[in-house]
Design a protein around this motif. Sequence first.
Motif, mmCIF file in Angstrom:
data_model
loop_
_atom_site.group_PDB
_atom_site.id
_atom_site.type_symbol
_atom_site.label_atom_id
_atom_site.label_comp_id
_atom_site.label_asym_id
_atom_site.label_seq_id
_atom_site.Cartn_x
_atom_site.Cartn_y
_atom_site.Cartn_z
ATOM 1 N N GLN A 16 31.450 -15.378 77.550
ATOM 2 C CA GLN A 16 31.224 -16.185 76.354
ATOM 3 C C GLN A 16 32.540 -16.854 75.964
ATOM 4 O O GLN A 16 33.619 -16.286 76.170
ATOM 5 N N GLN A 17 32.434 -18.053 75.435
ATOM 6 C CA GLN A 17 33.617 -18.820 75.014
ATOM 7 C C GLN A 17 34.589 -19.042 76.182
ATOM 8 O O GLN A 17 35.806 -19.160 75.979
ATOM 9 N N VAL A 18 34.064 -19.093 77.398
ATOM 10 C CA VAL A 18 34.862 -19.330 78.598
ATOM 11 C C VAL A 18 34.086 -20.265 79.517
ATOM 12 O O VAL A 18 32.924 -20.579 79.271
ATOM 13 N N THR A 19 34.727 -20.700 80.604
ATOM 14 C CA THR A 19 34.034 -21.462 81.638
ATOM 15 C C THR A 19 33.839 -20.585 82.868
ATOM 16 O O THR A 19 34.487 -19.536 83.020
ATOM 17 N N LEU A 41 30.327 -8.073 83.945
ATOM 18 C CA LEU A 41 29.963 -9.069 82.943
ATOM 19 C C LEU A 41 29.144 -8.378 81.866
ATOM 20 O O LEU A 41 28.756 -7.219 82.011
ATOM 21 N N PHE A 42 28.842 -9.107 80.762
ATOM 22 C CA PHE A 42 27.870 -8.552 79.810
ATOM 23 C C PHE A 42 26.571 -9.337 79.891
ATOM 24 O O PHE A 42 26.444 -10.288 80.679
ATOM 25 N N ASP A 43 25.577 -8.906 79.127
ATOM 26 C CA ASP A 43 24.251 -9.506 79.202
ATOM 27 C C ASP A 43 23.807 -9.966 77.819
ATOM 28 O O ASP A 43 23.052 -9.277 77.138
ATOM 29 N N HIS A 44 24.303 -11.133 77.419
ATOM 30 C CA HIS A 44 23.827 -11.782 76.194
ATOM 31 C C HIS A 44 23.533 -13.233 76.506
ATOM 32 O O HIS A 44 24.210 -13.855 77.333
ATOM 33 N N ASP A 51 32.697 -18.663 68.243
ATOM 34 C CA ASP A 51 31.790 -19.722 67.829
ATOM 35 C C ASP A 51 30.355 -19.360 68.205
ATOM 36 O O ASP A 51 30.037 -19.224 69.389
ATOM 37 N N PRO A 52 29.453 -19.178 67.235
ATOM 38 C CA PRO A 52 28.085 -18.787 67.573
ATOM 39 C C PRO A 52 27.339 -19.831 68.387
ATOM 40 O O PRO A 52 26.325 -19.508 69.031
ATOM 41 N N ASP A 53 27.823 -21.079 68.376
ATOM 42 C CA ASP A 53 27.196 -22.134 69.163
ATOM 43 C C ASP A 53 27.992 -22.455 70.426
ATOM 44 O O ASP A 53 27.742 -23.464 71.098
ATOM 45 N N GLY A 54 28.950 -21.600 70.768
ATOM 46 C CA GLY A 54 29.761 -21.805 71.959
ATOM 47 C C GLY A 54 29.016 -21.414 73.222
ATOM 48 O O GLY A 54 27.866 -20.955 73.194
ATOM 49 N N LEU A 119 23.894 -11.264 65.296
ATOM 50 C CA LEU A 119 24.234 -12.255 66.320
ATOM 51 C C LEU A 119 23.553 -11.944 67.650
ATOM 52 O O LEU A 119 23.295 -12.849 68.448
ATOM 53 N N ALA A 120 23.256 -10.673 67.890
ATOM 54 C CA ALA A 120 22.506 -10.325 69.086
ATOM 55 C C ALA A 120 21.011 -10.540 68.858
ATOM 56 O O ALA A 120 20.293 -10.987 69.754
ATOM 57 N N ARG A 121 20.549 -10.242 67.659
ATOM 58 C CA ARG A 121 19.119 -10.363 67.368
ATOM 59 C C ARG A 121 18.624 -11.802 67.505
ATOM 60 O O ARG A 121 17.511 -12.050 67.981
ATOM 61 N N ARG A 122 19.456 -12.776 67.145
ATOM 62 C CA ARG A 122 18.978 -14.155 67.116
ATOM 63 C C ARG A 122 18.625 -14.681 68.505
ATOM 64 O O ARG A 122 17.809 -15.589 68.637
#
Length: 292
Positions: A16-19, A41-44, A51-54, A119-122
């Motif tokens: 997240q927040q990376v390329t 890695l993680f699983d989201h 940034d929630p929209d990142g 943030l995970a629930r959404r």
Amino acid sequence: MPHSLHPSFGIMTAPQQVTYHDVLRVWREADAIPQIEHAWLFDHLMPIGGDPDGPAYEGWTLLAALAAQTRRLRLGVLVTSNRFRPPAMLAKIAATVDDVCGGRLDFGIGAGSRPGHPLARREYDAHGLPFHDAAHAVESLAEACTVIRRLWTETEPFDFDGAHVRLTGAFCNPKPVQRPHPPILIGGRSSPTLRVAAEHADLWNIPGGDIDDVVGRSALLDRYCAEIGRDPASITRSIHLPVSYDRPGPTRDAIGEAIDAGFRHIVLGLPSPYPAGVARWVADELMTSRNN
């Protein structure tokens, strides 16, 4: 999975927040450093930090790409949310990744995000996924572990009629490269999840923090293993510890506490952005003294 008295060190790069190229750079570097034995890695599906929209990459797709770009590291998702993918589909995905990497997959799975984490629930509503209560999540995790192992090992199609998983003519071909199957790592700290780990896990992972709580959860897993007649030592204890680039001392202290408490599988979470040479820095600053 073979057990060792010596700790096994790995890294975790939350996608997240990376390329993609940020993550690939770190994994390629780590692949050339023997002290780093595994990467995760993680699983989201959406960011849970920053940034929630990142950007946030889908874990198994990214893992397949990294599997093809590395040669030595064991690799996995810490941990797969059982809520995101039907278990038979997940078994197929994991078998494919194990083939791509030549048998280096450690299969991480858990019940999924806590209901109280907004943030995970959404991400469930955003992707049209149902979000069930914790009891449903843990019960379906137990069924998923049973089904996935059967798909990886059984040579004939089978039906499965569980409370949460129902399959007709289930079969997985190709099988994973590893025999009888990739090691199963179950992540979580709740008592119901620990019961599932006692039955199904080759490794159990818990996020670090309060070492006394971590030790207590490990002792509870021992008790659940004893209740079903399983040797607790057959489950490798794994812990995820956050890394601070500016203050490595507390991370080294946490590693020492974890190893002294019987944890032999250490996953070091790397915050982004990743500095140049970060994998080499981690090996030199955090791992070397413990690998001697």
